[in-house]
Every structure is written in C-alpha cells, then in structure tokens.
Design an enzyme around this catalytic site. Structure first.
Site, PDB file in Angstrom:
ATOM      1  N   LYS A 244       0.521   3.307  -2.285  1.00 29.22           N
ATOM      2  CA  LYS A 244      -0.946   3.271  -2.366  1.00 29.22           C
ATOM      3  C   LYS A 244      -1.577   3.674  -1.034  1.00 29.22           C
ATOM      4  O   LYS A 244      -2.487   4.497  -0.983  1.00 29.22           O
ATOM      5  CB  LYS A 244      -1.426   1.862  -2.755  1.00 29.22           C
ATOM      6  CG  LYS A 244      -1.008   1.411  -4.124  1.00 29.22           C
ATOM      7  CD  LYS A 244      -1.585   0.049  -4.459  1.00 29.22           C
ATOM      8  CE  LYS A 244      -1.069  -1.068  -3.554  1.00 29.22           C
ATOM      9  NZ  LYS A 244       0.395  -1.262  -3.612  1.00 29.22           N
ATOM     10  N   THR A 245      -1.096   3.068   0.025  1.00 30.12           N
ATOM     11  CA  THR A 245      -1.665   3.375   1.331  1.00 30.12           C
ATOM     12  C   THR A 245      -1.383   4.839   1.681  1.00 30.12           C
ATOM     13  O   THR A 245      -2.228   5.544   2.225  1.00 30.12           O
ATOM     14  CB  THR A 245      -1.074   2.440   2.404  1.00 30.12           C
ATOM     15  OG1 THR A 245      -1.346   1.093   2.007  1.00 30.12           O
ATOM     16  CG2 THR A 245      -1.708   2.681   3.764  1.00 30.12           C
TER      17      THR A 245
ATOM     18  N   ASP B  70      -8.593   0.495   0.902  1.00 28.64           N
ATOM     19  CA  ASP B  70      -7.231  -0.042   0.764  1.00 28.64           C
ATOM     20  C   ASP B  70      -7.301  -1.555   0.506  1.00 28.64           C
ATOM     21  O   ASP B  70      -8.301  -2.198   0.826  1.00 28.64           O
ATOM     22  CB  ASP B  70      -6.437   0.228   2.051  1.00 28.64           C
ATOM     23  CG  ASP B  70      -4.926   0.172   1.822  1.00 28.64           C
ATOM     24  OD1 ASP B  70      -4.502  -0.036   0.667  1.00 28.64           O
ATOM     25  OD2 ASP B  70      -4.166   0.353   2.802  1.00 28.64           O
ATOM     26  N   GLU B  71      -6.231  -2.123  -0.049  1.00 31.93           N
ATOM     27  CA  GLU B  71      -6.137  -3.574  -0.295  1.00 31.93           C
ATOM     28  C   GLU B  71      -7.382  -4.092  -1.021  1.00 31.93           C
ATOM     29  O   GLU B  71      -7.936  -5.144  -0.687  1.00 31.93           O
ATOM     30  CB  GLU B  71      -5.964  -4.336   1.027  1.00 31.93           C
ATOM     31  CG  GLU B  71      -4.764  -3.888   1.858  1.00 31.93           C
ATOM     32  CD  GLU B  71      -3.419  -4.428   1.366  1.00 31.93           C
ATOM     33  OE1 GLU B  71      -3.402  -5.161   0.360  1.00 31.93           O
ATOM     34  OE2 GLU B  71      -2.401  -4.071   1.964  1.00 31.93           O
TER      35      GLU B  71
ATOM     36  N   GLN C   8      -0.966  -8.957  -5.430  1.00 27.05           N
ATOM     37  CA  GLN C   8      -0.953  -9.272  -3.998  1.00 27.05           C
ATOM     38  C   GLN C   8      -2.274  -9.876  -3.532  1.00 27.05           C
ATOM     39  O   GLN C   8      -2.565  -9.882  -2.334  1.00 27.05           O
ATOM     40  CB  GLN C   8      -0.646  -8.013  -3.176  1.00 27.05           C
ATOM     41  CG  GLN C   8       0.757  -7.491  -3.419  1.00 27.05           C
ATOM     42  CD  GLN C   8       1.064  -6.304  -2.515  1.00 27.05           C
ATOM     43  OE1 GLN C   8       1.174  -6.453  -1.303  1.00 27.05           O
ATOM     44  NE2 GLN C   8       1.188  -5.138  -3.106  1.00 27.05           N
TER      45      GLN C   8
ATOM     46  N   ARG D 134       7.919  -7.062   1.370  1.00 32.16           N
ATOM     47  CA  ARG D 134       7.797  -6.451   2.698  1.00 32.16           C
ATOM     48  C   ARG D 134       9.125  -5.849   3.136  1.00 32.16           C
ATOM     49  O   ARG D 134       9.187  -5.085   4.092  1.00 32.16           O
ATOM     50  CB  ARG D 134       7.379  -7.493   3.768  1.00 32.16           C
ATOM     51  CG  ARG D 134       5.996  -8.125   3.626  1.00 32.16           C
ATOM     52  CD  ARG D 134       4.919  -7.128   3.388  1.00 32.16           C
ATOM     53  NE  ARG D 134       4.673  -6.992   1.962  1.00 32.16           N
ATOM     54  CZ  ARG D 134       4.043  -5.953   1.423  1.00 32.16           C
ATOM     55  NH1 ARG D 134       3.619  -4.963   2.170  1.00 32.16           N
ATOM     56  NH2 ARG D 134       3.871  -5.884   0.118  1.00 32.16           N
TER      57      ARG D 134
HETATM   58  P1  ATP Z   1       1.721  -2.335  -0.319  1.00 37.57           P
HETATM   59  O1  ATP Z   1       1.342  -2.729  -1.696  1.00 37.57           O
HETATM   60  O2  ATP Z   1       2.783  -3.220   0.239  1.00 37.57           O
HETATM   61  O3  ATP Z   1       0.558  -2.133   0.577  1.00 37.57           O
HETATM   62  P2  ATP Z   1       1.794   0.506  -0.728  1.00 37.57           P
HETATM   63  O4  ATP Z   1       1.686   0.710  -2.184  1.00 37.57           O
HETATM   64  O5  ATP Z   1       0.598   0.693   0.086  1.00 37.57           O
HETATM   65  O6  ATP Z   1       2.466  -0.909  -0.459  1.00 37.57           O
HETATM   66  P3  ATP Z   1       2.986   2.356   1.102  1.00 37.57           P
HETATM   67  O7  ATP Z   1       3.004   1.476   2.275  1.00 37.57           O
HETATM   68  O8  ATP Z   1       2.003   3.454   1.023  1.00 37.57           O
HETATM   69  O9  ATP Z   1       2.949   1.465  -0.229  1.00 37.57           O
HETATM   70  O10 ATP Z   1       4.423   2.996   0.902  1.00 37.57           O
HETATM   71  C1  ATP Z   1       5.610   2.246   0.968  1.00 37.57           C
HETATM   72  C2  ATP Z   1       6.717   3.048   1.650  1.00 37.57           C
HETATM   73  O11 ATP Z   1       7.128   4.084   0.771  1.00 37.57           O
HETATM   74  C3  ATP Z   1       6.236   3.725   2.903  1.00 37.57           C
HETATM   75  O12 ATP Z   1       7.293   3.704   3.843  1.00 37.57           O
HETATM   76  C4  ATP Z   1       5.936   5.138   2.447  1.00 37.57           C
HETATM   77  O13 ATP Z   1       6.043   6.074   3.499  1.00 37.57           O
HETATM   78  C5  ATP Z   1       7.006   5.364   1.386  1.00 37.57           C
HETATM   79  N1  ATP Z   1       6.593   6.338   0.366  1.00 37.57           N
HETATM   80  C6  ATP Z   1       5.514   6.263  -0.439  1.00 37.57           C
HETATM   81  N2  ATP Z   1       5.450   7.313  -1.259  1.00 37.57           N
HETATM   82  C7  ATP Z   1       6.512   8.104  -0.992  1.00 37.57           C
HETATM   83  C8  ATP Z   1       7.015   9.363  -1.514  1.00 37.57           C
HETATM   84  N3  ATP Z   1       6.396  10.009  -2.472  1.00 37.57           N
HETATM   85  N4  ATP Z   1       8.148   9.828  -0.941  1.00 37.57           N
HETATM   86  C9  ATP Z   1       8.789   9.181   0.033  1.00 37.57           C
HETATM   87  N5  ATP Z   1       8.382   8.009   0.552  1.00 37.57           N
HETATM   88  C10 ATP Z   1       7.259   7.468   0.055  1.00 37.57           C
HETATM   89 MG    MG Z   2      -0.486  -0.605   1.349  1.00 41.66          MG
END
Ligand code: ATP
Ligand code: MG
Length: 743
Positions: free
Chosen positions: A43-44, A230-231, A261, A607
């Site tokens: 997402k981020t 975000d969040e 979350q 995490r």
């Molecule tokens: P959270 O809910 O914990 O905030 P999130 O959904 O925001 O998580 P991110 O932090 O954006 O998730 O991504 C999680 C990890 O996965 C990061 O290290 C990111 O670089 C990696 N990642 C996300 N998408 C891809 C992709 N398409 N290919 C490779 N790595 C990815």
């Molecule tokens: Mg995130």
C-alpha cells in the site's frame, strides 16, 4: 494548470515493478480510490509510486499534491524514495502528517480564526499547565478531575471535530455536569489570548476557517489536484472531515489502509471512515491487494489465522510467493529476566550470523516491559534505541520516583529535592523555593538542610511551613529506615507515604495506569540491587549511555509505534493474559477492546520479514510480587501449522536468585557520590556565610520581610528578633544584615 495528456507513457520502469492490482491503483489517478488491503501488500509503495507517477507524467506539480503520512519519519522516507525514483530531489511538497500539513495551512490564514501567523503550538506539558491555571475558577473537584483528565476529555472532543459550541448536552452530562465543557470554552479563549493552539486545534481551526471562508476553501480545493493518504484506517473524524473538504474540488482522493490494523480507536480513530468512504464518494474505485511481499509463508499464515478470530472486519485473504520460511516460534520462559536474557542471546546469535542490528526489533505491549530489555542490552553491550517514547528511566514518573530516592540516599541532592518538593502538590510554590535557595546560598547548605532550618523560623507562612516541615520529617524518617528495610520495601514506603503513588491513582487520564505500572516495574528493578546506592549509580549510568551512537542499532518500541514499519526479525515478548491482551482494554471496552488488541498482535506479527518470535513467561513480577501468568489467548489462536512451540527445559523452570541478576552489573564499583554531589567544597567562596554567631544579642538588624529589629537570642543559623513593627520572630541569620549596612 496542466490538463494535457501525460507527458510520459504509462510504461515507465517503476510501473513494471508492480503487480496488476498495484499498477491499477497507481494508474487510476482520476476520481476517488480506496485501496483496502492487508499488511505488507505494498500500500505504501503504491502511494509512493502514484505520487511519482503524477509528477513524472506532468499531471500536477509537487505543490498541487497533498500527501498525508502517519509520521514525520514516514514523510521523510517517502521524499527520499521519490527522489530516488525520479533521480532528483523535489521541492515545494505538501507532504507530511495531518498535523504538519494542517499547521502549514493554518499559518497562512491564522487571522481568520483569531490567531497571529506566529502562533505557538503547545506540547502536552504546556497544555496541562494551562488547564491547571483554569481549574481553580472552574468549580471542578481537582481530585476527581485532575488537569490530565480534563485535557483528555477535551482532546477526545477535538478528535471528533467538536468545538465547544458543538458539544451536545447529552455529551457533557456525565462530565461533571457541564463543568468540563465550561472549562473547554475557557481553555479555547485562553489559547487565543496567548496566541497558541494545541495539536487538536490544528485540524479544528482548519475546519473552522475553511468552513467559514468559501473563497479560501475553494482556492485549496483548486490547488490540490491530487490527495493521497496512508494508514487511512487510523484517521479520526476531524482528519476525515478535513480530507473530505479539501477533496471537494477535483475529487482525486486516494486513501490506502487496512481495517485489520486499526489500533488507535482509543484516540478517536474510526474504522467507520473506511466504510463511509464509498458513501461520501459515490463511484469510488475500491482496489484490493492480496499478495504480501514482506513476510514468509509461515509468518503470514500465523498472522492471518490470528486475525480471523475477529468478527468486526471486512475480511480479506493474503498470500505470498515467498518461501514458507521458519515457523513462528513460541517460547515459554520462567520470568521477565529470563525472557530478556533469552532474547539477548538470540540477538547475539543473529549478529554472529551476519544479521544487522538495524533489522531487529523487540515490540512490546506496555512501556514498562522495555526496562528489562534495556538493562540486558546495556549488559551485553548491544546498541539499541527506543522509538516513539522515552527510555524507561527517562519517563516522568520514574524520574520523580528516582528523585525521591536520591534525596533519601543523599539529602544534599538539590536538583532531586527541588524536583519533588511540590510533587505531589503540597502548596510549596516557586516563591518558597526561591526563599529556600536564598537561605541555602546564605548558609552554604543544601536546599534540604535549609528547609529543615527554615521551618523552625517564621520566615514562611504557616501553611507552607507545616507542609515543608512534614516533608523534611518524612525524609529524615525514611533515611532512618536503613538497612533493615529491603530496597524494594523502602521504595514502596517512600512512594506511598509521600503521596506520590496516590497522585497517579487519583489521576483519571488515560496514561495514569501505565505510569503506575512503570512505578511497579521500578520496584522490581530496585530489588535486583543489594543497596540503594548501587541502584542509583546504575540509573545515572543508564541515562548517560542515552546520548547518541547513530550506528547500527536494535530497536525497542511499542506495538503501537511499529505501524507501517518492517524488520527482518521481530521479537514479541510478554504474550500473557492481562498484559496482552491488556486487562485495561478488556475492562474498559469489552469485545471491541479485545479485537483492537488482536489487531495490535496482527500488526506485530506482520512487521516481520523472515522471523517472528513470540514469548510468554510463567511469572511476572509486579510490584515486587510474583504473579503466576497465563499464556495469552492469542497464542492459542495462532494456527498450529505455522507455529513451533519451543520449551527449553534448561531455561523453563529454573529459578533465578535476585543476587545473581544484580551481580551482572559491572558498575557497582564506581562511586555514587561523584555523579550526584552538587556543590564542590570551596566553590561558593563569593557568597558570605551568615551564622547566628555573627550577630550579638542586642545588635540592630534589618530583615527584608519584617524590617528593623533587635536580636534577642542567637543559635546556630537562627536568630530571635524583636522587630519594631512585626513583633518577635525567629528568622534565618542569612536573611538579615546589620542595620547600618541596610540601604
Ligand atoms: P503495511 O500495511 O504494513 O503498512 P504496506 O501494505 O504499506 O504494509 P509496503 O510497506 O508498501 O506494504 O510493502 C511491504 C514490502 O513489500 C516493502 O518492502 C515493499 O518494498 C515490498 N513490495 C511491495 N510491493 C512489491 C512488488 N510489487 N515487488 C516487490 N516488492 C514489493
Ligand atoms: Mg504501509
């Protein structure tokens, strides 16, 4: 304005690194979009890429994009990541936390809400001081409603975007019959007078000024062509309304979040905002991402299995192409010290295998749990940092309690004595402290000694005198308790008899129970030392280490502050009933409290990239009493297929003598006095020392408060004087001077 077609094709490099769902979320630049997806699904990353995409395709400039992150740190990281994606730094951002962005907007239009552009933003201490100033006029019983509790009520209103005039009668009825609301009015008035606002006001003033000034609102609605958040699951009502208002113009609002979350319900966050999104923005695209890129299969399986026990959730599946990896380890240990020891050993082993410390985190449910880890890290020499809060010994209540102990141990410790002289409040104000300082200087004595002498005179008003006399008597008694009383018992006595524990017990604010827990933990800490001096030495050294080593460090933080972050290895200690889920959450909020705790556990597990270790102990020591602890229900809820239970018989069931723990500390030998002594002999040379024998009976003298008089008796530092106007008084010799020298 740039409405021209994209300046770059939608096949840029950064897009090929995304999966289909992510790419869709990045490319759906126009119209409202909600990305609702589980932990680690990117997402981020989507948000960052979307920002870069909007910029590189020329859809908008940096000043036309409003991007909201959860912390300032996240904002910095996002700037760096975008600079990397674009290959150049970008200026003119509107990128930051809700508070930072709202403050920036408010500065530009401060006068519209009656502030000047240079208004101050108060911190919590300032806020409390302000409430305290208003309390006397409020007819509130400050035993029932201490400043913190009042402030808590005001802040909850602000979370919900309720300015004083919006609070309904039903809302305020249970809050001291409307007295809190009246104080809220007074509080806001006062803030305007001193040209200040608090954090909640930043958003509230925004809402007010944008609501009342259509042209201003319209200009921002035009300016912000794209809004990214975000969040989103943790936005409160005020923040939600702010977004909705600013998005009115272009309606290009993209929010990413995960209902599983949502962990700030207690601070006014409303998961309902997610559900409301589709109503408020009809036609919104809802994009779900299911592939997790962060964690190995077992970690994801364990986390998903756990969160499935929550009923109030939108529900989603997560999968990974990552290997299964290690199962989540669940470990039973004897007590907290064992737990810290075991995790310390694991960390050292990881280091030997080349793991960076920066990739390791210990995530705790309650702040007090950090203490044992901090001490373990210090013993092992493992560099660490505490994120999102002070270290254990830096906490206000711990510093206060330690100040009491320092005075018991070393009555001449002026800084310590001054810190607690009026905490809890005993009517000894700044004026009295100034008088004490003067007396102490005059006699080359410590504050404490000066206080003991001055209470035998008429220098102070009778109420203050009584209060100060009783405090100094208490200290003398505590000092006399001596060796027969164990350290832990002594702390208990001091904190109870001084009224310090009572002060926090009477405090209704949300953080008071946590502070009481920390105090209990302090008692446990002291019990590990053979004597008070050794303990105080330890504390000053712990505080000294605090200063900086910015190198590779392990992270110690609460689960709450770990949101959005990731680590190779995550330790999750203290999974015991009552601690996690926390008893308070269950008592106060029942099922919804339990579910929020479970979401917190889910945040913790997710995490971890490669390894997650859960642990619980059989015995927690609280207030120097051993309590038999039950493993957390969350442990039972972890699906067995993803979990490996490790019982280490050599550790489990082994009792630990207190002395053994204490012997570990290498610092016992160093002297205590050096660090604590405030006044070196001889360094007060410039100050005249006045003793009573300097004045003969019959001498004529002058006293600042009582005027001229004749000395009738002299003893030690005290004089009896027959004043011309004030009658017979006992005063400090250091407070008088010969009449012929008085000008
Ligand atoms: P959270 O809910 O914990 O905030 P999130 O959904 O925001 O998580 P991110 O932090 O954006 O998730 O991504 C999680 C990890 O996965 C990061 O290290 C990111 O670089 C990696 N990642 C996300 N998408 C891809 C992709 N398409 N290919 C490779 N790595 C990815
Ligand atoms: Mg995130």
């Amino acid at each position: 304005m740039n409405d021209s077609p994209a300046a770059m094709p939608d096949t840029a490099d950064y897009l090929t690194e995304l999966n289909d769902g992510q790419r869709q979320a990045v490319l759906a630049t126009e119209g409202p979009v909600l990305v609702l997806a589980g932990a680690g699904t990117g997402k981020t990353r989507v948000l960052t890429t979307r920002l870069a995409h909007i910029l590189t395709t020329g859809r908008a400039g940096p000043g036309q994009i409003l991007a909201v992150t959860f912390t300032n740190k996240a904002a910095r990281e996002m700037k760096d990541r975008i600079a990397m994606l674009l290959g150049r730094p970008v200026e003119g951002w509107w990128l930051g936390t809700f508070h930072a962005l709202a403050a920036r907007l408010l500065r530009r239009h401060a006068e519209l809400v009656g502030l000047k552009p240079n208004f101050t933003i108060l911190d919590t201490d300032d806020q409390i001081r302000l409430v305290k100033q208003l309390l006397p006029g409020s007819r509130l019983d400050d035993k029932k409603w201490p400043a913190r509790a009042v402030l808590g009520a005001i802040e909850r209103w602000k979370d919900r975007a309720l300015t004083p005039d919006r609070v309904t009668p039903a809302e305020q009825a249970h809050l001291a019959d409307g007295a809190i609301l009246r104080l809220y009015h007074a509080y806001q008035d006062r803030l305007l007078t001193v040209n200040a606002c608090d954090f909640g006001d930043l958003l509230l003033h925004n809402l007010t000024l944008l609501g009342a000034n259509a042209e201003v609102a319209a200009s921002y609605q035009r300016q912000f062509r794209y809004i990214l958040v975000d969040e989103y699951q943790d936005a409160n009502v005020a923040q939600y309304l702010w977004l909705r208002l600013l998005a009115q113009g272009h309606r290009n609002l993209c929010c990413v979040g995960d209902d599983d979350q949502s962990i700030y319900g207690w601070r006014g966050a409303e998961v309902g905002n997610i559900l409301r999104f589709e109503n408020d923005f009809p036609g919104a695209q809802v994009i779900r991402l299911e592939r997790n890129y962060r964690s190995t299969g077992h970690i994801l399986g364990a986390a998903s299995g756990l969160i499935a026990h929550n009923r109030g959730r939108l529900g989603k599946t997560l999968w990974t192409e990552d290997e299964e990896g290690d199962k989540v380890k669940v470990r039973a240990l004897w007590d907290g010290q064992e737990e810290a020891r075991a995790i310390g050993e694991e960390i050292e082993a990881l280091q030997r295998h080349g793991q960076r410390l920066g990739g390791i985190a210990i995530l705790v449910r309650a702040g007090f749990q950090m203490r044992e880890f901090e001490e373990r890290f210090l013993t092992l020499g493992v560099p660490y940092r505490v994120v999102g809060g002070p270290r254990f010994y830096e906490r206000q209540e711990i510093r206060d309690a330690v100040a009491y102990l320092r005075v018991v141990h070393q009555p001449d410790d002026d800084l310590a004595f001054e810190r607690i002289i009026n905490t809890p409040r005993r009517g000894i104000g700044d004026t009295t402290v100034r008088v004490l300082h003067q007396a102490a200087r005059g006699q080359r004595a410590s504050l404490f000694e000066a206080a003991r002498r001055i209470v035998e005179t008429d220098e102070l008003g009778s109420a203050v005198r009584r209060s100060l006399a009783s405090l100094t008597r208490d200290f003398v008694r505590w000092q006399g308790l001596g060796a027969d009383t164990g350290n832990a018992e002594l702390v208990g006595i001091v904190l109870d008899e001084s009224g310090y524990t009572g002060m926090w017990q009477a405090d209704k604010s949300p953080d008071a129970p946590g502070r009481l827990e920390n105090l209990k933990e302090l008692v446990a800490a002291i019990a590990e030392f053979p004597d008070l001096g050794g303990f105080l030495e330890h504390v000053s050294l712990v505080l000294e280490v605090t200063e900086g080593d910015p190198g590779d460090m392990a992270t110690l933080m609460t689960l709450h502050s770990a949101k959005g972050l990731e680590f190779d290895v995550v330790f999750l200690p203290g999974w015991e009933e009552g601690l996690f889920p926390h008893k308070r959450a269950l008592d106060e909020s029942g099922v919804s409290g339990l579910e929020e705790e479970r979401r917190l556990a889910y945040v913790g597990l997710t995490r971890a990239r490669r390894r997650a270790d859960v642990s619980f102990v059989a015995n927690r020591r609280l207030y120097n009493q051993w309590q038999v602890a039950m493993p957390s229900r969350f442990i039972d809820e972890l699906p067995p297929a993803h979990v490996e239970v490790e019982k280490n018989p050599s550790q489990f069931g082994r009792t630990q003598g207190l002395a053994e723990g204490a012997a570990v500390w290498p610092i016992q030998a160093r002297s205590v006095a050096g660090g604590l002594r405030r006044r070196a002999p001889g360094d007060t040379g410039a100050i005249a020392v006045a003793e009573a024998q300097d004045y003969a009976v019959g001498a004529r003298v002058f006293h600042v408060k009582f005027g001229y008089g004749l000395v009738t008796a002299a003893e030690g530092s005290k004089l009896d004087i027959d004043f011309d106007k004030a009658g017979t008084k006992k005063v400090m010799a250091s407070f008088v001077q010969p009449a012929d020298r008085a000008g």
